[in-house]
Scaffold this motif. Structure first.
Motif, short mmCIF file in Angstrom:
data_model
loop_
_atom_site.label_atom_id
_atom_site.label_comp_id
_atom_site.label_asym_id
_atom_site.label_seq_id
_atom_site.Cartn_x
_atom_site.Cartn_y
_atom_site.Cartn_z
N LEU A 193 -1.48 -1.08 -4.08
CA LEU A 193 -2.42 0.03 -3.99
C LEU A 193 -1.72 1.35 -4.24
N ASP B 66 0.85 -1.19 0.00
CA ASP B 66 0.00 0.00 0.00
C ASP B 66 0.89 1.24 0.00
N CYS C 272 0.24 5.02 2.42
CA CYS C 272 -0.81 4.32 3.18
C CYS C 272 -1.40 5.12 4.32
N GLY D 248 2.75 -1.26 4.31
CA GLY D 248 2.39 0.10 3.94
C GLY D 248 3.63 0.97 3.85
#
Length: 270
Positions: A137, A61, A64, A89
């Motif tokens: 992400l 991520d 994040c 993250g």
């Protein structure tokens, strides 16, 4: 204090903190939009084909915050019937990193770690936690960094995503055709149109699995709706105007204020 502004600052985890999820208002387009954006990603995770129940889904991520996506997953989707996740993250602000690693939330079989990272100087290839990631992400990050860095992130993500996995890219959709260059000019370096983002993704050996809009304001999109979509909007308004606006935006990314791409490796013709 303008609490709504604080709640929907993407660098904040307020929206996903325990106790706030029960305060979601489906009359709010912001609330519905955030839920639809995160839920659509979580649903894709549950579809990943695994070899056995012990096979974890690895997540990277980028940008994040306080592991906001992990918090949403653990509060809303984590269960014995769904995959365990191993979440990493990356966040620029060291104070946010410290806070994220200090708060564990509810007990879970899934794992998480948050690392400090400067995206302008760090390559994903330098982060050796996993050779490949099932989910990468890039949510609401590309508009905050130089274009060359944004292009680098998409390229490296395409190299590190697993064959079974996918990449999530969400970003604002500038209304350039209406003379509105930026949606949020005060903290964005640039914004990409839907077609520009599509080209950036597909030029890196990726194919687009799905694209949806998230967040819409009726005063902007009403004039662009087909008669069928307008009829649907008017019907959904009986629930709430916020719910109607977010639903129409989800179905129509070109007229939404933001959009979300789900992309995967281009497997070619079998």
């Amino acid at each position: 204090m303008d609490q709504e502004k604080d709640v929907f600052d993407d660098s904040s985890a307020i929206f996903f903190k325990s106790g706030f999820l029960g305060k979601i208002k489906f009359s709010s387009a912001w609330h519905v939009a955030f839920i639809s954006r995160y839920t659509s990603t979580c649903t894709e995770i549950t579809k990943i084909k695994r070899e056995n129940i012990e096979d974890v889904v690895t997540i990277l991520d980028v940008g994040c915050g306080n592991k906001t996506f992990y918090q949403f997953w653990s509060k809303s989707f984590d269960s014995l019937l769904r995959p365990r996740v191993d979440y990493l993250g990356l966040e620029y602000d060291q104070e946010v990193v410290n806070e994220a690693n200090a708060t564990s939330g509810r007990e879970s079989v899934s794992k998480y770690e948050v690392m400090q990272c400067d995206l302008n100087t760090t390559s994903f290839h330098d982060i050796k936690k996993h050779d490949k990631y099932d989910v990468i992400l890039l949510q609401e990050i590309l508009e905050h960094i130089p274009k060359e860095t944004a292009l680098k992130l998409i390229k490296e993500a395409s190299e590190l995503v697993s064959d079974r996995g996918f990449i999530v890219i969400s970003s604002p959709n500038p209304k350039k055709d209406e003379g509105q260059e930026f949606v949020w000019p005060e903290n964005h370096i640039q914004e990409f149109t839907l077609d520009e983002m599509h080209d950036m993704i597909t030029s890196n050996g990726l194919s687009v699995r799905r694209v949806n809009g998230w967040l819409g304001k009726a005063r902007y999109f009403k004039k662009h709706l087909s008669s069928n979509n307008m009829a649907l909007y008017n019907q959904l308004k009986n629930i709430s105007q916020g719910f109607a606006a977010s639903t129409i935006a989800f179905l129509n990314p070109r007229i939404a204020e933001c959009y979300i791409f789900i992309a995967e490796k281009n497997k070619g013709i079998l």
